[in-house]
Design a protein around this motif. Structure first.
Motif, mmCIF file in Angstrom:
data_model
loop_
_atom_site.group_PDB
_atom_site.id
_atom_site.type_symbol
_atom_site.label_atom_id
_atom_site.label_comp_id
_atom_site.label_asym_id
_atom_site.label_seq_id
_atom_site.Cartn_x
_atom_site.Cartn_y
_atom_site.Cartn_z
ATOM 1 N N THR A 118 0.824 -1.210 0.000
ATOM 2 C CA THR A 118 0.000 0.000 0.000
ATOM 3 C C THR A 118 0.857 1.258 0.000
ATOM 4 O OG1 THR A 118 -1.761 -1.158 1.192
ATOM 5 C CG2 THR A 118 -1.800 1.254 1.240
ATOM 6 N N ALA A 119 1.903 1.256 0.815
ATOM 7 C CA ALA A 119 2.794 2.415 0.872
ATOM 8 C C ALA A 119 3.482 2.633 -0.472
ATOM 9 C CB ALA A 119 3.837 2.220 1.977
ATOM 10 N N ARG A 120 3.880 1.550 -1.123
ATOM 11 C CA ARG A 120 4.520 1.671 -2.435
ATOM 12 C C ARG A 120 3.531 2.207 -3.472
ATOM 13 N NH1 ARG A 120 9.623 1.727 -3.808
ATOM 14 N NH2 ARG A 120 9.269 0.383 -5.609
ATOM 15 N N ALA A 121 2.269 1.843 -3.356
ATOM 16 C CA ALA A 121 1.255 2.386 -4.259
ATOM 17 C C ALA A 121 1.130 3.893 -4.082
ATOM 18 C CB ALA A 121 -0.087 1.708 -4.016
ATOM 19 N N ILE A 122 1.237 4.368 -2.858
ATOM 20 C CA ILE A 122 1.152 5.801 -2.595
ATOM 21 C C ILE A 122 2.390 6.521 -3.139
ATOM 22 C CG2 ILE A 122 0.956 7.563 -0.787
ATOM 23 C CD1 ILE A 122 -0.537 5.459 0.884
ATOM 24 N N VAL A 123 3.541 5.866 -3.082
ATOM 25 C CA VAL A 123 4.729 6.426 -3.724
ATOM 26 C C VAL A 123 4.447 6.655 -5.213
ATOM 27 C CG1 VAL A 123 7.125 5.966 -4.422
ATOM 28 C CG2 VAL A 123 6.382 5.408 -2.104
ATOM 29 N N GLY A 124 3.848 5.662 -5.856
ATOM 30 C CA GLY A 124 3.495 5.798 -7.268
ATOM 31 C C GLY A 124 2.514 6.924 -7.501
ATOM 32 N N LEU A 125 1.575 7.112 -6.585
ATOM 33 C CA LEU A 125 0.593 8.194 -6.721
ATOM 34 C C LEU A 125 1.289 9.548 -6.716
ATOM 35 C CD1 LEU A 125 -2.450 8.851 -6.850
ATOM 36 C CD2 LEU A 125 -2.415 8.980 -4.349
ATOM 37 N N GLY A 126 2.300 9.691 -5.857
ATOM 38 C CA GLY A 126 3.039 10.943 -5.834
ATOM 39 C C GLY A 126 3.870 11.167 -7.080
ATOM 40 N N GLU A 127 4.429 10.093 -7.625
ATOM 41 C CA GLU A 127 5.297 10.207 -8.798
ATOM 42 C C GLU A 127 4.509 10.336 -10.104
ATOM 43 O OE1 GLU A 127 7.801 6.792 -8.588
ATOM 44 O OE2 GLU A 127 9.067 7.618 -6.998
ATOM 45 N N THR A 128 3.203 10.176 -10.034
ATOM 46 C CA THR A 128 2.367 10.214 -11.224
ATOM 47 C C THR A 128 2.576 11.489 -12.031
ATOM 48 O OG1 THR A 128 0.661 8.845 -10.202
ATOM 49 C CG2 THR A 128 -0.022 10.243 -12.027
ATOM 50 N N GLY A 129 2.938 11.325 -13.274
ATOM 51 C CA GLY A 129 3.023 12.454 -14.184
ATOM 52 C C GLY A 129 4.313 13.237 -14.144
ATOM 53 N N TYR A 130 5.224 12.948 -13.197
ATOM 54 C CA TYR A 130 6.405 13.800 -13.084
ATOM 55 C C TYR A 130 7.280 13.782 -14.333
ATOM 56 C CZ TYR A 130 10.770 15.879 -11.938
ATOM 57 O OH TYR A 130 11.864 16.686 -11.998
ATOM 58 N N GLY A 131 7.569 12.595 -14.842
ATOM 59 C CA GLY A 131 8.444 12.505 -16.006
ATOM 60 C C GLY A 131 7.891 13.241 -17.212
ATOM 61 N N SER A 132 6.592 13.116 -17.461
ATOM 62 C CA SER A 132 5.997 13.765 -18.628
ATOM 63 C C SER A 132 5.947 15.277 -18.467
ATOM 64 C CB SER A 132 4.588 13.205 -18.874
ATOM 65 O OG SER A 132 3.787 13.318 -17.713
ATOM 66 N N VAL A 133 5.636 15.751 -17.276
ATOM 67 C CA VAL A 133 5.596 17.193 -17.043
ATOM 68 C C VAL A 133 7.004 17.779 -17.137
ATOM 69 C CG1 VAL A 133 5.041 18.995 -15.362
ATOM 70 C CG2 VAL A 133 3.517 17.037 -15.636
ATOM 71 N N GLY A 134 7.974 17.095 -16.556
ATOM 72 C CA GLY A 134 9.350 17.557 -16.635
ATOM 73 C C GLY A 134 9.868 17.596 -18.056
ATOM 74 N N ALA A 135 9.543 16.569 -18.838
ATOM 75 C CA ALA A 135 9.982 16.534 -20.234
ATOM 76 C C ALA A 135 9.363 17.671 -21.039
ATOM 77 C CB ALA A 135 9.607 15.188 -20.855
ATOM 78 N N ALA A 136 8.101 17.970 -20.801
ATOM 79 C CA ALA A 136 7.438 19.064 -21.508
ATOM 80 C C ALA A 136 8.091 20.399 -21.195
ATOM 81 C CB ALA A 136 5.953 19.105 -21.142
ATOM 82 N N LEU A 137 8.458 20.602 -19.931
ATOM 83 C CA LEU A 137 9.096 21.852 -19.539
ATOM 84 C C LEU A 137 10.456 22.006 -20.225
ATOM 85 C CD1 LEU A 137 8.935 24.363 -17.713
ATOM 86 C CD2 LEU A 137 10.050 23.020 -15.920
ATOM 87 N N ILE A 138 11.248 20.942 -20.219
ATOM 88 C CA ILE A 138 12.568 20.985 -20.855
ATOM 89 C C ILE A 138 12.433 21.216 -22.360
ATOM 90 C CG2 ILE A 138 14.596 19.582 -21.439
ATOM 91 C CD1 ILE A 138 14.283 18.300 -18.640
ATOM 92 N N ALA A 139 11.498 20.516 -22.986
ATOM 93 C CA ALA A 139 11.319 20.654 -24.434
ATOM 94 C C ALA A 139 10.960 22.075 -24.823
ATOM 95 C CB ALA A 139 10.233 19.687 -24.918
ATOM 96 N N ALA A 140 10.228 22.777 -23.976
ATOM 97 C CA ALA A 140 9.820 24.146 -24.284
ATOM 98 C C ALA A 140 10.939 25.154 -24.030
ATOM 99 C CB ALA A 140 8.591 24.529 -23.466
ATOM 100 N N LEU A 141 11.743 24.944 -22.989
ATOM 101 C CA LEU A 141 12.738 25.930 -22.595
ATOM 102 C C LEU A 141 13.993 25.915 -23.470
ATOM 103 C CD1 LEU A 141 12.612 25.690 -18.683
ATOM 104 C CD2 LEU A 141 11.405 27.272 -20.190
ATOM 105 N N PHE A 142 14.283 24.759 -24.097
ATOM 106 C CA PHE A 142 15.502 24.634 -24.883
ATOM 107 C C PHE A 142 15.208 24.730 -26.379
ATOM 108 C CE2 PHE A 142 16.884 23.069 -20.850
ATOM 109 C CZ PHE A 142 18.240 23.360 -20.799
ATOM 110 N N PRO A 143 16.190 25.180 -27.169
ATOM 111 C CA PRO A 143 15.987 25.240 -28.626
ATOM 112 C C PRO A 143 15.842 23.838 -29.208
ATOM 113 C CG PRO A 143 18.266 25.754 -28.060
ATOM 114 C CD PRO A 143 17.506 25.717 -26.770
#
Length: 448
Positions: A118-143
């Motif tokens: 259960t605790a590991r599932a909650i870890v996943g809930l917190g990590e949800t979407g981080y990689g995709s949001v981070g990638a979008a930010l980097i893709a926009a800020l760099f040429p």
């Protein structure tokens, strides 16, 4: 019309969106949080022998402790990305990092398999979407000319984080116990989450033909993404390759403990070295493939197919052939250098074919496939095969999924140029937020 998103350009659009210093600060912070994301996610694999001995779990149950994180991340990734695209990426990242760090710390207080699951599932809930949001930010800020390279480095962070998670887990467990290892690694994420408030976001880009109502907007977004054939096919290829990667990452410490007679700490250190090689290779292939395919960007997909076939051949030989001892470890190291080739390049391809106003959501689609059908499948599948035929046979069979990945990437080449050409004009509309608002202000979805 052919579009070449990675070609050097002399236009005003081929530059840093917010300035070089701010872009690289954002990159460093996003990379650091991705690093701790995967430290927290993968620390548990080096603890499998301890948990198995104390709680008498099967390999299938052990594998599920890794897979559940990926399943939850996959299930929640798209809703979180939709919110981030419309309300701001920086705010979303800060909330996610605090949540997964606190959940990781809570793992040290669990007393049985159900509580830890259960605790590991909650870890996943917190990590949800981080990689995709981070990638979008980097893709926009760099040429655009730096997109494959920067995303290649960014997506080396999961592998490097896995290295540190495996290494730190074994080391901390040897001195403080395995439960302490599950909690200690969660603290740094809280610190970096607060520093992340200084990252500069970019304004939400209007969706040219999108309607005003929320329901119609969602249908517009998903309808557009589902019509982007390259995105969907590349998602399949990325997921298939990640079955191989996640199986090796999750089970190599246990394999070395069982078949090479290494103690838990030594097995974790050796496995961490193997994962480190794959972390370095992610950056290497992102840079090399990006540069070699500047004139014809769709050839990135052809390169990925060849690298996936090579991955399969090496690992099937390493675990299914006659090699033992140092010779087998050398083959595993060589395979690690090839297996992580897809991660950064796939993210770059996704950014190439997705409208800037949908990039977090588009990256979340990639993340859904990668987590649900890749990262979640690999550890569990290898565990099931191990319970039936032994761990060595399991690790010889799972790399066959890399052949399927190669087929997907070849198919994606057919639609890449067409999909890129549809969103080139929209890239010109990306603008940074005002410097006085570091966490951004949502503009909402507008029509133009």
């Amino acid at each position: 019309m052919q579009a070449h998103p990675d070609l050097p350009s002399t236009t005003r659009h081929d530059r840093y969106l917010t300035g070089r210093r701010e872009a690289w600060f954002a990159f460093a912070m996003t990379f650091a949080l991705m690093l701790f994301d995967f430290i927290d996610r993968q620390v548990i694999v080096s603890l499998f022998p301890h948990i198995k001995n104390e709680w008498h779990l099967s390999d299938k149950q052990l594998g599920s402790l890794v897979s559940i994180v990926s399943i939850v991340v996959a299930a929640g990734g798209i809703p979180v990305a939709l919110i981030a695209d419309r309300t701001g990426r920086v705010r979303s990242v800060v909330v996610m990092a605090i949540a997964w760090s606190l959940a990781t710390i809570s793992c040290m207080f669990t007393g049985n398999y159900g509580q830890l699951f259960t605790a590991r599932a909650i870890v996943g809930l917190g990590e949800t979407g981080y990689g995709s949001v981070g990638a979008a930010l980097i893709a926009a800020l760099f040429p655009p000319r730096l997109r494959s390279a920067t995303l290649g480095v960014f997506f080396a962070a999961p592998t490097l984080g896995s290295v540190l998670g495996v290494f730190l887990g074994g080391m901390i467990a040897a001195h403080l116990g395995w439960k302490a290892a599950l909690g200690v690694v969660g603290v740094p994420g809280l610190v970096f989450a607060l520093i992340y408030l200084r990252v500069r976001d970019y304004d939400t880009v209007a969706l040219t033909s999108a309607p005003q109502r929320a329901g119609e907007t969602l249908r517009h977004i998903f309808g557009t993404l589902l019509r982007t054939r390259t995105l969907l096919v590349v998602c399949g290829g990325a997921a298939a390759q990640l079955i191989t990667i996640s199986a090796i990452w999750s089970w190599l410490p246990s394999y070395l403990n069982r078949y090479h007679d290494m103690n838990v700490e030594a097995a974790a250190s050796t496995a961490a070295g193997v994962v480190l090689v794959s972390a370095l290779s992610c950056t290497f292939w992102g840079i090399v493939v990006g540069r070699l395919t500047q004139r014809t960007p769709r050839n990135k997909l052809h390169a990925l197919s060849l690298l996936c076939v090579t991955t399969c051949a090496i690992f099937v030989t390493a675990f299914g052939g006659p090699y033992t001892g140092d010779a087998q470890l050398m083959l595993i190291l060589i395979g690690a250098f090839f297996m992580n080739c897809t991660v950064g390049i796939v993210a770059g391809v996704a950014m190439d074919v997705v409208h800037p106003g949908m990039r977090s959501t588009g990256a979340a689609v990639v993340s859904l496939f990668q987590n649900m059908f890749g990262l979640a499948v690999g550890p569990f599948l290898a565990g099931v095969l191990s319970d039936r035929w032994g761990l060595q046979h399991a690790l010889a069979l799972t790399p066959l999924c890399s052949l399927l990945a190669a087929v997907f990437f070849v198919i994606a080449m057919r639609s890449y140029d067409h999909d890129v050409s549809r969103i080139v004009a929209a890239v010109r509309d990306v603008t940074p937020i005002d410097k006085n608002d570091r966490v951004g202000t949502a503009d909402g979805v507008t029509s133009s």
